[in-house]
Scaffold this active site. Structure first.
Site, PDB file in Angstrom:
ATOM      1  N   ARG A   9      21.733  17.507  -2.039  1.00 41.05           N
ATOM      2  CA  ARG A   9      21.694  16.090  -1.667  1.00 41.05           C
ATOM      3  C   ARG A   9      22.359  15.226  -2.730  1.00 41.05           C
ATOM      4  NH1 ARG A   9      17.671  14.733   1.891  1.00 41.05           N
ATOM      5  NH2 ARG A   9      18.710  12.722   1.861  1.00 41.05           N
ATOM      6  N   HIS A  56      -4.303 -14.112  10.833  1.00 41.46           N
ATOM      7  CA  HIS A  56      -3.780 -12.747  10.703  1.00 41.46           C
ATOM      8  C   HIS A  56      -4.867 -11.676  10.728  1.00 41.46           C
ATOM      9  CE1 HIS A  56      -0.202 -14.980   9.691  1.00 41.46           C
ATOM     10  NE2 HIS A  56      -0.720 -15.389   8.553  1.00 41.46           N
ATOM     11  N   PRO A  90       0.814  -1.206   0.000  1.00 43.68           N
ATOM     12  CA  PRO A  90       0.000   0.000   0.000  1.00 43.68           C
ATOM     13  C   PRO A  90       0.856   1.267   0.000  1.00 43.68           C
ATOM     14  CG  PRO A  90      -0.531  -1.464   1.834  1.00 43.68           C
ATOM     15  CD  PRO A  90       0.733  -1.932   1.240  1.00 43.68           C
ATOM     16  N   GLU A  91       0.738   2.038  -1.047  1.00 43.29           N
ATOM     17  CA  GLU A  91       1.304   3.371  -1.085  1.00 43.29           C
ATOM     18  C   GLU A  91       0.125   4.345  -1.055  1.00 43.29           C
ATOM     19  OE1 GLU A  91       4.327   3.837  -4.118  1.00 43.29           O
ATOM     20  OE2 GLU A  91       4.668   1.689  -4.196  1.00 43.29           O
TER      21      GLU A  91
END
Length: 270
Positions: A151, A90, A2-3
């Site tokens: 960066r 689960h 899941p994003e």
DNA sequence: ATGCACTCCTGAACGC
DNA sequence: TGCGTTCAGGAGTGCA
């Protein structure tokens, strides 16, 4: 996995069911998730009325009229199952409302549940440091350029850094970089300014398309009603090592980068 | 401050 | 068939 789009799909499925509902009972079968399930969960949620369901980055937030907010993170393999017909291994936490049952199911237990005062939700350690929402109207290349300034990390790693931009995981990082024509290993601080605009646009476009499709169901994600997301069909590079680039036909390459696979087209992405 | 390896966990996929 | 190995990866931790 899941994003942002998958969590958004779950939140949108949950909202019409939970909004305004009263919590009748909370049952915790397993407390040792990524972090221990708060001991006061049952006491604080039972009898409360749910006033809203929202999302921040990859977190879902469920607000109650008792001034508490339940925060959930699905980790790698977490699902929320709505009115399941049977109990599965689960199934760790069960929320019973006046009319429905919501079950937190997570085989790998990388997910977590948190309970915070609603007024302090944004200051919770997990949320406090989060970067901008890529779907926020104000989000643009400037936000990315700022996070990248000076960066040396690979741009893919920067996209995965939730402080730089919130909600992105490996799938959508790879897809957005493909759309922007940027090589995943390129040093973030060495990307020309206009390219960040393309990257911000690529992120927004791929996330919106994924939400539209109900997310990407590679292994674990599903909407609360169990429906699978269809966006994997639309993935250009992720998981497509050796296949033809949809833009130029060159073989998609997979490269290990900081211990994770980066998928990209070596011809289109520089 | 920055970069990066390590860690948690389980199930699927793979090799012998 | 069955066992061992590898991989998936979100995000905190700890080290250089």
């Amino acid at each position: 996995m899941p994003e942002l789009p998958e969590v958004e799909t779950v939140v949108r499925g949950l909202a019409p069911v939970l909004d305004g509902a009263a919590v009748r009972r909370v049952r915790v079968r397993r407390r040792d998730l990524r972090w221990p399930v708060p001991s006061g969960l049952e006491r604080h949620l039972s009898g409360a009325r749910i006033t809203g369901v929202r999302r921040r980055a990859k977190f879902g937030l469920i607000d109650t009229d008792r001034g508490h907010t339940l925060i959930f993170h699905l980790g790698m393999s977490g699902r929320l199952r709505l009115d399941p017909s049977e109990r599965l291994p689960h199934d760790h936490v069960e929320l019973e409302t006046d009319g429905h049952r919501i079950v937190f199911h997570d085989p790998r237990r990388f997910g977590s549940l948190h309970l915070v005062p609603t007024a302090e939700a944004a200051r919770h350690p997990l949320l406090a440091g989060l970067g901008p929402e890529p779907l926020d109207p104000d989000f643009d290349g400037e936000a990315l350029a700022q996070a990248a300034r000076g960066r040396r990390v690979a741009i893919r790693a920067l996209l995965l850094d939730q402080r730089a931009v919130a909600g992105i995981g490996n799938i959508y990082a790879c897809e957005a970089l493909f759309r922007a024509g940027i090589h995943p290993a390129r040093a973030a601080g060495r990307i020309a300014r206009p390219r960040f605009e393309r990257l911000a646009h690529g992120l927004r476009a791929v996330l919106e398309a994924a939400i539209e499709a109900g997310g990407t169901s590679l292994r674990d994600h599903a909407a609360v009603d169990g429906a699978l997301g269809w966006f994997q069909r639309a993935l250009a590079v992720y998981g497509r090592e050796g296949e033809a680039c949809p833009a130029c036909g060159h073989a998609i390459r997979r490269q290990r980068l900081h211990g994770r696979s980066a998928f990209f087209c070596p011809r289109c992405q520089r």
